[in-house]
Design a protein around this motif. Structure first.
Motif, PDB file in Angstrom:
ATOM      1  N   ILE A  51      46.618  82.123  38.116  1.00 50.40           N
ATOM      2  CA  ILE A  51      46.830  82.102  37.026  1.00 50.40           C
ATOM      3  C   ILE A  51      48.028  82.189  36.541  1.00 50.40           C
ATOM      4  O   ILE A  51      49.434  82.115  35.792  1.00 50.40           O
ATOM      5  N   GLU A  52      49.201  83.664  37.107  1.00 49.98           N
ATOM      6  CA  GLU A  52      49.571  84.373  37.174  1.00 49.98           C
ATOM      7  C   GLU A  52      51.586  83.697  37.223  1.00 49.98           C
ATOM      8  O   GLU A  52      52.423  83.841  36.688  1.00 49.98           O
ATOM      9  N   LEU A  53      50.761  82.540  37.852  1.00 48.47           N
ATOM     10  CA  LEU A  53      52.232  81.482  38.796  1.00 48.47           C
ATOM     11  C   LEU A  53      51.259  80.266  37.992  1.00 48.47           C
ATOM     12  O   LEU A  53      52.709  79.580  37.671  1.00 48.47           O
ATOM     13  N   ALA A  54      51.124  80.080  36.225  1.00 47.13           N
ATOM     14  CA  ALA A  54      50.913  78.899  35.754  1.00 47.13           C
ATOM     15  C   ALA A  54      52.172  79.099  35.356  1.00 47.13           C
ATOM     16  O   ALA A  54      52.058  77.208  35.480  1.00 47.13           O
ATOM     17  N   SER A  55      53.337  79.441  34.737  1.00 48.73           N
ATOM     18  CA  SER A  55      53.876  79.243  33.773  1.00 48.73           C
ATOM     19  C   SER A  55      54.866  78.018  35.003  1.00 48.73           C
ATOM     20  O   SER A  55      55.756  77.220  34.340  1.00 48.73           O
ATOM     21  N   GLU A  56      55.770  78.800  35.623  1.00 53.46           N
ATOM     22  CA  GLU A  56      55.734  77.629  36.831  1.00 53.46           C
ATOM     23  C   GLU A  56      55.461  76.815  37.299  1.00 53.46           C
ATOM     24  O   GLU A  56      56.410  75.398  37.081  1.00 53.46           O
ATOM     25  N   ALA A  57      54.462  76.342  37.107  1.00 52.00           N
ATOM     26  CA  ALA A  57      53.960  75.172  37.850  1.00 52.00           C
ATOM     27  C   ALA A  57      53.751  74.223  36.259  1.00 52.00           C
ATOM     28  O   ALA A  57      53.948  73.285  37.152  1.00 52.00           O
ATOM     29  N   HIS A  58      54.008  75.090  35.275  1.00 47.17           N
ATOM     30  CA  HIS A  58      53.842  73.752  33.855  1.00 47.17           C
ATOM     31  C   HIS A  58      55.112  73.309  34.016  1.00 47.17           C
ATOM     32  O   HIS A  58      55.278  72.456  33.430  1.00 47.17           O
ATOM     33  N   ARG A  59      56.426  74.255  34.044  1.00 44.99           N
ATOM     34  CA  ARG A  59      57.695  74.184  34.270  1.00 44.99           C
ATOM     35  C   ARG A  59      57.892  73.050  34.876  1.00 44.99           C
ATOM     36  O   ARG A  59      58.732  71.978  34.566  1.00 44.99           O
ATOM     37  N   LEU A  60      57.442  73.188  36.190  1.00 40.53           N
ATOM     38  CA  LEU A  60      57.448  72.123  37.443  1.00 40.53           C
ATOM     39  C   LEU A  60      57.156  70.722  37.022  1.00 40.53           C
ATOM     40  O   LEU A  60      57.185  69.523  37.093  1.00 40.53           O
ATOM     41  N   LEU A  61      55.778  70.663  36.400  1.00 41.89           N
ATOM     42  CA  LEU A  61      54.955  69.801  36.200  1.00 41.89           C
ATOM     43  C   LEU A  61      55.518  69.618  35.067  1.00 41.89           C
ATOM     44  O   LEU A  61      55.991  67.231  34.886  1.00 41.89           O
ATOM     45  N   VAL A  62      56.305  69.818  33.854  1.00 43.97           N
ATOM     46  CA  VAL A  62      56.990  69.187  32.671  1.00 43.97           C
ATOM     47  C   VAL A  62      58.084  68.582  33.288  1.00 43.97           C
ATOM     48  O   VAL A  62      59.067  67.152  33.482  1.00 43.97           O
ATOM     49  N   GLN A  63      58.946  69.428  34.055  1.00 42.83           N
ATOM     50  CA  GLN A  63      60.480  68.009  35.058  1.00 42.83           C
ATOM     51  C   GLN A  63      59.840  67.079  35.531  1.00 42.83           C
ATOM     52  O   GLN A  63      60.575  66.256  35.217  1.00 42.83           O
ATOM     53  N   SER A  64      59.160  66.630  35.872  1.00 42.14           N
ATOM     54  CA  SER A  64      58.470  66.116  36.925  1.00 42.14           C
ATOM     55  C   SER A  64      58.197  64.772  35.984  1.00 42.14           C
ATOM     56  O   SER A  64      58.371  63.526  36.562  1.00 42.14           O
ATOM     57  N   TYR A  65      57.102  65.125  35.650  1.00 38.90           N
ATOM     58  CA  TYR A  65      56.311  63.796  34.556  1.00 38.90           C
ATOM     59  C   TYR A  65      57.595  64.063  33.640  1.00 38.90           C
ATOM     60  O   TYR A  65      57.247  62.229  32.628  1.00 38.90           O
ATOM     61  N   THR A  66      58.234  64.027  32.401  1.00 38.88           N
ATOM     62  CA  THR A  66      58.410  63.845  31.203  1.00 38.88           C
ATOM     63  C   THR A  66      59.060  62.724  31.239  1.00 38.88           C
ATOM     64  O   THR A  66      59.765  61.880  32.129  1.00 38.88           O
ATOM     65  N   GLY A  67      59.036  61.713  30.198  1.00 40.19           N
ATOM     66  CA  GLY A  67      58.929  60.017  30.655  1.00 40.19           C
ATOM     67  C   GLY A  67      58.439  59.407  31.471  1.00 40.19           C
ATOM     68  O   GLY A  67      58.644  58.009  30.879  1.00 40.19           O
ATOM     69  N   GLN A  68      57.238  59.314  31.943  1.00 41.30           N
ATOM     70  CA  GLN A  68      56.300  59.336  33.023  1.00 41.30           C
ATOM     71  C   GLN A  68      55.120  59.142  31.899  1.00 41.30           C
ATOM     72  O   GLN A  68      54.719  59.978  31.489  1.00 41.30           O
ATOM     73  N   ALA A  69      54.237  58.295  32.874  1.00 44.33           N
ATOM     74  CA  ALA A  69      52.820  58.681  32.684  1.00 44.33           C
ATOM     75  C   ALA A  69      52.082  59.962  33.429  1.00 44.33           C
ATOM     76  O   ALA A  69      52.327  60.500  34.105  1.00 44.33           O
TER      77      ALA A  69
END
Length: 184
Positions: A51-69
């Protein structure tokens, strides 16, 4: 349904070149088959998710999915706190089914599996694509599900996401069903 790459769909008028943004594929990997070998390049390494890595994972998800499904919807990833709460309260969440990949600049890959033998997310940072990270993360999660005595693992991929589809094909996944996504 045919387990080979779908060549053309008369109902949607799409093919591998012009995949539909309104459809996704359910893909499946038979876990009785051997997984691709895992090899981490010298400048990259795997790390178990916490869970300590969650903010990094979220940042990567945002970068990868923004504007996509995302999650079969045309929505962006929710804000961090909403995403984290949803992650931690999801009855299918198990941190043992999540894994990360890193390089000297930070997290470059994240995979999240669900307890129902489903891969919820797989993202790789643009600077680290085409270096085997996605295949390594898939192979790792395949092995975890195999150890849990699962027969197969599923995921959904947008029909027009050709690079992801090629990765999943390379990992031995087969097409099961073409689905129309919610047009919200």
């Amino acid at each position: 349904m045919n387990s080979h790459l779908p060549a053309r769909h008369a109902d949607a008028g799409t093919d591998r070149i012009g995949g539909s943004a309104r459809h996704c594929w359910l893909m499946r990997r038979d876990l009785h088959l051997p997984s691709p070998a895992i090899f981490w390049a010298g400048h990259m390494w795997p790390q178990a998710f916490s869970i300590e890595l969650a903010s990094e994972a979220h940042r990567l998800l945002v970068q990868s999915y923004t504007g996509q499904a995302y999650n079969g919807q045309h929505d962006d990833i929710p804000d961090y706190q909403t995403w984290l709460t949803a992650l931690q309260t999801d009855p299918e969440y198990n941190p043992d089914l999540c894994y990360t990949a890193w390089d000297d600049q930070g997290m470059v890959g994240f995979v999240q599996g669900w307890t129902s033998s489903f891969i919820r997310d797989l993202v790789v940072h643009p600077r680290a694509r085409h270096q085997g990270i996605g295949l390594n993360l898939l192979s790792h999660v395949f092995e975890i599900f195999r150890q849990r005595k699962e027969a197969w693992v599923d995921l959904k991929v947008m029909e027009n996401n050709f690079s992801a589809r090629c990765l999943y094909e390379k990992a031995g996944m087969r097409y099961v069903q073409r689905l129309e996504i919610d047009p919200r």
